[in-house]
Design a protein around this motif. Structure first.
Motif, PDB file in Angstrom:
ATOM      1  N   TRP A 310       0.847  -1.193   0.000  1.00 49.55           N
ATOM      2  CA  TRP A 310       0.000   0.000   0.000  1.00 49.55           C
ATOM      3  C   TRP A 310       0.880   1.239   0.000  1.00 49.55           C
ATOM      4  CZ3 TRP A 310      -5.276  -1.439   0.544  1.00 49.55           C
ATOM      5  CH2 TRP A 310      -5.474  -2.788   0.873  1.00 49.55           C
ATOM      6  N   ASP A 311       0.301   2.323  -0.534  1.00 47.66           N
ATOM      7  CA  ASP A 311       1.010   3.601  -0.606  1.00 47.66           C
ATOM      8  C   ASP A 311       0.431   4.534   0.450  1.00 47.66           C
ATOM      9  OD1 ASP A 311       1.999   6.110  -1.216  1.00 47.66           O
ATOM     10  OD2 ASP A 311       1.947   5.778  -3.379  1.00 47.66           O
ATOM     11  N   ALA A 312       1.241   4.852   1.458  1.00 50.14           N
ATOM     12  CA  ALA A 312       0.732   5.694   2.549  1.00 50.14           C
ATOM     13  C   ALA A 312       0.553   7.140   2.117  1.00 50.14           C
ATOM     14  CB  ALA A 312       1.693   5.624   3.746  1.00 50.14           C
ATOM     15  N   LYS A 313       1.183   7.517   1.022  1.00 49.48           N
ATOM     16  CA  LYS A 313       1.064   8.900   0.554  1.00 49.48           C
ATOM     17  C   LYS A 313      -0.276   9.111  -0.146  1.00 49.48           C
ATOM     18  CE  LYS A 313       4.132  12.304  -1.559  1.00 49.48           C
ATOM     19  NZ  LYS A 313       5.392  12.462  -2.301  1.00 49.48           N
ATOM     20  N   THR A 314      -0.669   8.132  -0.959  1.00 48.73           N
ATOM     21  CA  THR A 314      -1.934   8.270  -1.708  1.00 48.73           C
ATOM     22  C   THR A 314      -3.073   7.520  -1.037  1.00 48.73           C
ATOM     23  OG1 THR A 314      -1.460   6.312  -3.044  1.00 48.73           O
ATOM     24  CG2 THR A 314      -0.623   8.417  -3.866  1.00 48.73           C
ATOM     25  N   ASN A 315      -2.779   6.840   0.050  1.00 50.06           N
ATOM     26  CA  ASN A 315      -3.770   5.993   0.732  1.00 50.06           C
ATOM     27  C   ASN A 315      -4.351   4.942  -0.208  1.00 50.06           C
ATOM     28  OD1 ASN A 315      -3.595   7.459   3.180  1.00 50.06           O
ATOM     29  ND2 ASN A 315      -4.891   9.042   2.288  1.00 50.06           N
ATOM     30  N   GLY A 316      -3.535   4.427  -1.095  1.00 53.57           N
ATOM     31  CA  GLY A 316      -4.045   3.486  -2.081  1.00 53.57           C
ATOM     32  C   GLY A 316      -3.330   2.143  -2.063  1.00 53.57           C
ATOM     33  N   PHE A 317      -4.007   1.180  -2.664  1.00 53.27           N
ATOM     34  CA  PHE A 317      -3.431  -0.155  -2.837  1.00 53.27           C
ATOM     35  C   PHE A 317      -2.401  -0.110  -3.954  1.00 53.27           C
ATOM     36  CE2 PHE A 317      -3.664  -4.156  -5.280  1.00 53.27           C
ATOM     37  CZ  PHE A 317      -3.245  -5.051  -4.312  1.00 53.27           C
ATOM     38  N   LEU A 318      -1.268  -0.785  -3.758  1.00 52.48           N
ATOM     39  CA  LEU A 318      -0.236  -0.822  -4.788  1.00 52.48           C
ATOM     40  C   LEU A 318      -0.263  -2.137  -5.567  1.00 52.48           C
ATOM     41  CD1 LEU A 318       2.952   0.671  -3.060  1.00 52.48           C
ATOM     42  CD2 LEU A 318       1.674   1.629  -4.987  1.00 52.48           C
ATOM     43  N   THR A 319      -0.008  -3.201  -4.861  1.00 56.17           N
ATOM     44  CA  THR A 319       0.032  -4.499  -5.531  1.00 56.17           C
ATOM     45  C   THR A 319      -0.015  -5.615  -4.469  1.00 56.17           C
ATOM     46  OG1 THR A 319       1.211  -5.802  -7.223  1.00 56.17           O
ATOM     47  CG2 THR A 319       2.569  -4.747  -5.549  1.00 56.17           C
ATOM     48  N   HIS A 320       0.019  -6.830  -4.938  1.00 56.25           N
ATOM     49  CA  HIS A 320       0.081  -7.959  -4.022  1.00 56.25           C
ATOM     50  C   HIS A 320       1.008  -9.015  -4.605  1.00 56.25           C
ATOM     51  CE1 HIS A 320      -2.799  -9.498  -6.949  1.00 56.25           C
ATOM     52  NE2 HIS A 320      -2.488 -10.709  -6.531  1.00 56.25           N
ATOM     53  N   ILE A 321       1.587  -9.792  -3.719  1.00 59.30           N
ATOM     54  CA  ILE A 321       2.449 -10.903  -4.136  1.00 59.30           C
ATOM     55  C   ILE A 321       2.038 -12.134  -3.340  1.00 59.30           C
ATOM     56  CG2 ILE A 321       4.821 -11.789  -4.161  1.00 59.30           C
ATOM     57  CD1 ILE A 321       5.805  -8.916  -4.492  1.00 59.30           C
ATOM     58  N   ALA A 322       1.817 -13.222  -4.045  1.00 59.02           N
ATOM     59  CA  ALA A 322       1.449 -14.458  -3.346  1.00 59.02           C
ATOM     60  C   ALA A 322       2.615 -14.928  -2.483  1.00 59.02           C
ATOM     61  CB  ALA A 322       1.074 -15.533  -4.354  1.00 59.02           C
ATOM     62  N   ALA A 323       2.302 -15.334  -1.266  1.00 63.91           N
ATOM     63  CA  ALA A 323       3.318 -15.802  -0.320  1.00 63.91           C
ATOM     64  C   ALA A 323       2.635 -16.833   0.578  1.00 63.91           C
ATOM     65  CB  ALA A 323       3.847 -14.634   0.502  1.00 63.91           C
ATOM     66  N   PRO A 324       2.604 -18.094   0.143  1.00 67.96           N
ATOM     67  CA  PRO A 324       1.851 -19.115   0.903  1.00 67.96           C
ATOM     68  C   PRO A 324       2.220 -19.146   2.377  1.00 67.96           C
ATOM     69  CG  PRO A 324       2.540 -20.000  -1.208  1.00 67.96           C
ATOM     70  CD  PRO A 324       3.200 -18.648  -1.080  1.00 67.96           C
ATOM     71  N   ASP A 325       1.216 -18.942   3.221  1.00 68.10           N
ATOM     72  CA  ASP A 325       1.359 -18.913   4.685  1.00 68.10           C
ATOM     73  C   ASP A 325       2.341 -17.836   5.136  1.00 68.10           C
ATOM     74  OD1 ASP A 325       0.224 -20.014   7.027  1.00 68.10           O
ATOM     75  OD2 ASP A 325       2.086 -21.019   7.488  1.00 68.10           O
ATOM     76  N   GLY A 326       2.569 -16.849   4.288  1.00 68.38           N
ATOM     77  CA  GLY A 326       3.502 -15.778   4.629  1.00 68.38           C
ATOM     78  C   GLY A 326       2.941 -14.865   5.695  1.00 68.38           C
ATOM     79  N   CYS A 327       3.771 -14.488   6.642  1.00 73.42           N
ATOM     80  CA  CYS A 327       3.279 -13.611   7.696  1.00 73.42           C
ATOM     81  C   CYS A 327       4.350 -12.608   8.148  1.00 73.42           C
ATOM     82  CB  CYS A 327       2.769 -14.422   8.880  1.00 73.42           C
ATOM     83  SG  CYS A 327       1.692 -13.460   9.948  1.00 73.42           S
ATOM     84  N   GLY A 328       5.551 -13.082   8.497  1.00 76.03           N
ATOM     85  CA  GLY A 328       6.583 -12.172   8.978  1.00 76.03           C
ATOM     86  C   GLY A 328       7.043 -11.231   7.873  1.00 76.03           C
ATOM     87  N   LEU A 329       7.205  -9.963   8.214  1.00 79.45           N
ATOM     88  CA  LEU A 329       7.657  -8.960   7.255  1.00 79.45           C
ATOM     89  C   LEU A 329       8.667  -8.041   7.926  1.00 79.45           C
ATOM     90  CD1 LEU A 329       4.544  -7.453   5.404  1.00 79.45           C
ATOM     91  CD2 LEU A 329       6.352  -8.869   4.411  1.00 79.45           C
ATOM     92  N   ALA A 330       9.765  -7.781   7.231  1.00 79.32           N
ATOM     93  CA  ALA A 330      10.734  -6.793   7.706  1.00 79.32           C
ATOM     94  C   ALA A 330      11.204  -5.996   6.501  1.00 79.32           C
ATOM     95  CB  ALA A 330      11.915  -7.480   8.389  1.00 79.32           C
ATOM     96  N   ALA A 331      11.368  -4.694   6.690  1.00 80.32           N
ATOM     97  CA  ALA A 331      11.832  -3.856   5.585  1.00 80.32           C
ATOM     98  C   ALA A 331      13.343  -4.000   5.439  1.00 80.32           C
ATOM     99  CB  ALA A 331      11.474  -2.407   5.864  1.00 80.32           C
ATOM    100  N   THR A 332      13.824  -4.082   4.206  1.00 81.97           N
ATOM    101  CA  THR A 332      15.257  -3.998   3.982  1.00 81.97           C
ATOM    102  C   THR A 332      15.627  -2.506   3.914  1.00 81.97           C
ATOM    103  OG1 THR A 332      15.240  -3.897   1.569  1.00 81.97           O
ATOM    104  CG2 THR A 332      15.065  -6.090   2.583  1.00 81.97           C
ATOM    105  N   ASP A 333      16.855  -2.192   3.550  1.00 86.97           N
ATOM    106  CA  ASP A 333      17.211  -0.775   3.454  1.00 86.97           C
ATOM    107  C   ASP A 333      16.892  -0.207   2.078  1.00 86.97           C
ATOM    108  OD1 ASP A 333      19.085  -2.139   2.021  1.00 86.97           O
ATOM    109  OD2 ASP A 333      20.835  -1.157   2.907  1.00 86.97           O
ATOM    110  N   ARG A 334      16.215  -0.984   1.233  1.00 89.76           N
ATOM    111  CA  ARG A 334      15.875  -0.524  -0.113  1.00 89.76           C
ATOM    112  C   ARG A 334      14.383  -0.180  -0.174  1.00 89.76           C
ATOM    113  NH1 ARG A 334      18.963  -5.903  -1.771  1.00 89.76           N
ATOM    114  NH2 ARG A 334      21.078  -5.128  -1.540  1.00 89.76           N
ATOM    115  N   PRO A 335      14.047   0.994  -0.718  1.00 92.00           N
ATOM    116  CA  PRO A 335      12.632   1.377  -0.789  1.00 92.00           C
ATOM    117  C   PRO A 335      11.796   0.327  -1.493  1.00 92.00           C
ATOM    118  CG  PRO A 335      14.022   3.242  -1.349  1.00 92.00           C
ATOM    119  CD  PRO A 335      14.940   2.050  -1.236  1.00 92.00           C
ATOM    120  N   GLY A 336      10.665   0.010  -0.904  1.00 93.52           N
ATOM    121  CA  GLY A 336       9.728  -0.936  -1.510  1.00 93.52           C
ATOM    122  C   GLY A 336      10.110  -2.387  -1.339  1.00 93.52           C
TER     123      GLY A 336
END
Lengths: 379, 375
Positions: A310-336
């Motif tokens: 999601w884009d917090a600037k436009t308050n809009g949906f960006l895209t989705h990626i399938a990730a079976p049973d995916g849950c944990g998320l951490a940002a790397t140092d690269r945008p997006g």
């Protein structure tokens, strides 16, 4: 899976459930990029009710695993210090302070008899105080406990969370305020501690309190029609924008938003994905994380096997990626870009800008079920 | 009562058989991903498309018949239109549980049938519509932009089955003329939506059937097949919680037939019969004249006993439903109607446990660590 992990550890020259592996990041010639030196840490599980805090490097190579007495949830990182806090998921009784490099236990936290830990903890920016969400179950009241890391992790205070069923909490920019997701669900150890007892009357909210006084600074709720949207997970961008993920307690085919953006002082703004993605989110968000830029945030939906962006600037949906049973998320140092983990053992790099999913190359991380949340430690 | 006891016995005996370990000895071995692909291909490319074609044709027929009726309304022709409504609704109820891809894109399933309608939105908007009679709602294109509650089967049901409205239509008074034009617009709009659904399905089916690591939507065939399992699982849950649970209420005094689906046309239980047909097709791979037995999710189950017992239990539920009237209202009007409805719900709930434990477990499509027990 447990057997496979044991075999892997044997190949590495170590073995046993409680063995701690030393950090073993392969050092290439020259100075590695910051992302290559990053360490990811998460609660995890084997196949036989065996639970751990585990860390892996940017390639997905397991660095250590430390056995836990029960299932963990999120990991709190003490700034500029080796401590990390692993608090048992609700209804939790233990908290362990571990060495982020080795997994060694440095301190133990015990939940008071009339409270239960709710899985999330966060440190103050100066690293002195640890804040943990808890359930005051006899009074159906959420609290935030305060533990002094410089005084042997002594429990020194307790604040009202201003809601029921507090879950994830974060520091606001500036470090003086805490934002708490009060999920609204009342549970009690007499009823297994997890079954919701107030679905019809639940009242979730987002609350911001002063971390020193416990005073309520801001609070916001969704409209009453959506009172069964349990606000459970959140993240905060550097500019103070709060992204929240909901878990719906109503019918599986009700049409409700599952994501909200909150600018404190205003209403929570619900946002939705296109119908065919929204449907695949299966009424359940598992983890929320802003990227390095603070503009893009990811929300994992393990029941649907998707990570949404999601884009917090436009308050809009960006895209989705399938990730079976995916849950944990951490940002790397690269945008997006994010690293994601799954309960099936996968670890991926997920690029929200290019809509790309790449498996982490080292297979050792595949020997575990990765739990709800993932944190990145910069080296 | 004897029948009830027999059905209980049958259900219990199957449970016992499974409990004492008739599951396949290699039930825990990972099913190769390629084993899911033929199931996907069969269900999505072979079985579903003819049904979507039938659905489109049924709506086209409904559109034609209501247009003909409106040209010269009379009670006999209204019955023909009502029968065409039932034919279209029968097929819709069969495909309704296949909630995936184009079925849910752009709110399509809600445009076809706005249900459940928790706040009585459709009835409220319908009353307003009749009061103000806006011309735009008699034009199918403009109607397609209107509230979903005024576009699909529930709105058409009000037009064609509410005695007050049918009286207006057969007498061709001002309200009747408007209702006829509005009803024809709904039917034409439904025909259009059904055509779009039919046309968009093959691309979705191909994406599912060719699932692979390069796909950002379906990275494995197993992951794609999870959507089929979920459709089966959620379909049963919706029957229990909403189609039966809502009218049953908390107790006999709280029961209310009007909370059931399609009660204006008195077909709430008939809907469930057709739901069960569409749901069983996901398991079996055969749907009426289409497909072949054992080529759905059943193809993934390596235990003939478990397969047979699931089929037997499913048939028991279907047979039980056959013995009930077509609507909840008619059933609740019987002296022991509430108990019969509650008993039927308990049979559906038992099917839910079989789907979760046996089908979900043996097909390995039941969900992962975080999906099943997150926080």
């Amino acid at each position: 899976m447990r057997h496979q992990r044991r075999e892997f550890l044997k190949l590495m020259g170590v073995g046993g459930a409680f063995t701690l592996l030393p950090i073993d990041i392969a050092r290439a010639a020259g100075t590695p990029a910051p992302e290559d030196r990053a360490v990811y840490i998460s609660a995890s599980a084997g196949d036989a009710d065996d639970y751990y805090v585990s860390a892996f490097n940017a390639s997905g190579k397991i660095l250590f695993e430390q056995a836990l007495p029960g299932r963990g949830h999120d990991i709190g990182l003490r700034p500029n210090h080796v401590d990390v806090a692993a608090v048992e998921r609700r209804p939790g009784l233990y908290g362990l302070i571990l060495d982020r490099h080795t997994g060694d236990v440095r301190a133990k936290l015990h939940c008071p008899e009339d409270r239960r830990f709710y899985g999330h903890a966060i440190y103050s920016n100066d690293g002195r105080f640890l804040y943990i969400t808890e359930n005051d179950f006899d009074h159906a009241r959420g609290v935030v406990s305060v533990w002094d890391a410089e005084d042997g992790y002594r429990r020194v205070a307790e604040f009202d969370s201003f809601g029921t069923g507090p879950h994830e909490l974060h520091l606001m920019p500036g470090g003086e305020h805490l934002v708490i997701a009060n999920g609204g669900l009342h549970t009690h150890p007499d009823f297994d501690g997890r079954t919701a007892l107030n679905i019809d009357s639940m009242e979730p909210n987002l609350s911001i309190i002063d971390r020193r006084t416990g005073k309520l600074i801001h609070q916001a709720s969704l409209k009453h029609d959506w009172h069964q949207l349990s606000i459970r997970h959140l993240d905060v961008a550097a500019n103070g924008t709060i992204a929240a993920g909901f878990q719906y307690q109503g019918e599986i085919n009700d049409q409700v938003p599952l994501v909200g953006i909150w600018q404190p002082g205003k209403e929570i703004r619900p946002i939705e994905a296109p119908d065919n993605v929204q449907y695949r989110m299966r009424q359940y968000c598992g983890s929320v994380r802003f990227d390095a830029s603070g503009q893009v945030f990811g929300i994992s939906c393990p029941r649907g096997g998707l990570v949404t962006f999601w884009d917090a600037k436009t308050n809009g949906f960006l895209t989705h990626i399938a990730a079976p049973d995916g849950c944990g998320l951490a940002a790397t140092d690269r945008p997006g870009e994010f690293v994601g983990t799954s309960g099936l053992g996968n670890g991926w790099r997920l690029d929200a800008i290019r809509r790309k999913r790449v498996e982490l190359p080292d297979d050792s991380h595949k020997s575990l079920h990765w739990d709800n949340h993932l944190r990145r430690i910069t080296a | 009562m004897l029948l009830k006891s027999c059905s209980r016995l049958m259900l219990l005996s199957t449970t016992a058989a499974i409990a004492i370990g008739f599951a396949a000895p290699n039930a825990h071995a990972d099913i190769p991903d390629e084993n899911y692909r033929p199931v996907l291909n069969h269900l999505l490319n072979e079985v579903m498309p003819p049904k979507l074609d039938d659905f489109h044709k049924a709506n086209a027929q409904l559109s034609t018949s209501i247009t003909d009726f409106c040209a010269d309304p009379d009670a006999d022709d209204l019955k023909d239109v009502q029968e065409d409504f039932h034919q279209a609704m029968d097929i819709w109820q069969e495909i309704q549980p296949w909630r995936m891809g184009p079925m849910v894109a752009n709110g399509r399933d809600q445009h076809i049938e706005y249900w459940p309608d928790k706040h009585g939105t459709a009835a409220r908007q319908f009353r307003k519509l009749l009061f103000s009679k806006p011309a735009g709602y008699t034009d199918p294109e403009q109607l397609s932009e209107a509230s979903a509650a005024l576009q699909g089967f529930p709105a058409l049901e009000e037009v064609l089955f509410d005695p007050k409205n049918t009286a207006h239509m057969t007498s061709s008074d001002e309200d009747g003329v408007y209702l006829c034009q509005y009803g024809a617009a709904i039917a034409t709009n439904l025909e259009t939506i059904a055509g779009e659904l039919r046309d968009e399905w093959p691309e979705f089916a191909d994406a599912m059937a060719t699932a692979g690591p390069d796909s950002m939507d379906y990275p494995t065939a197993k992951f794609a097949a999870t959507d089929l399992y979920r459709a089966l699982h959620e379909g049963i849950l919706i029957i229990s919680a909403q189609k039966l649970g809502k009218p049953l209420g908390d107790n006999k005094q709280d029961a209310k037939a009007s909370r059931a689906e399609s009660e204006v046309s008195k077909r709430s239980l008939r809907n469930i019969a057709h739901n069960l047909t569409g749901l069983f097709a996901i398991y079996d791979g055969k749907w009426g004249d289409v497909g072949s037995e054992g080529t759905g999710l059943a193809a993934l189950i390596d235990s003939s006993l478990l397969d047979r017992s699931f089929r037997l239990n499913w048939q028991t539920v279907v047979d039980a439903l056959d013995g009930l009237p077509a609507s909840v209202e008619d059933l609740l009007a019987q002296p022991d109607g509430y108990d019969k409805l509650a008993e039927f719900k308990s049979q559906i709930d038992f099917l839910t446990t079989l789907v979760e434990n046996d089908i979900g477990g043996n097909t390995q499509l039941g969900g992962g660590f975080n999906a099943l027990d997150g926080d």
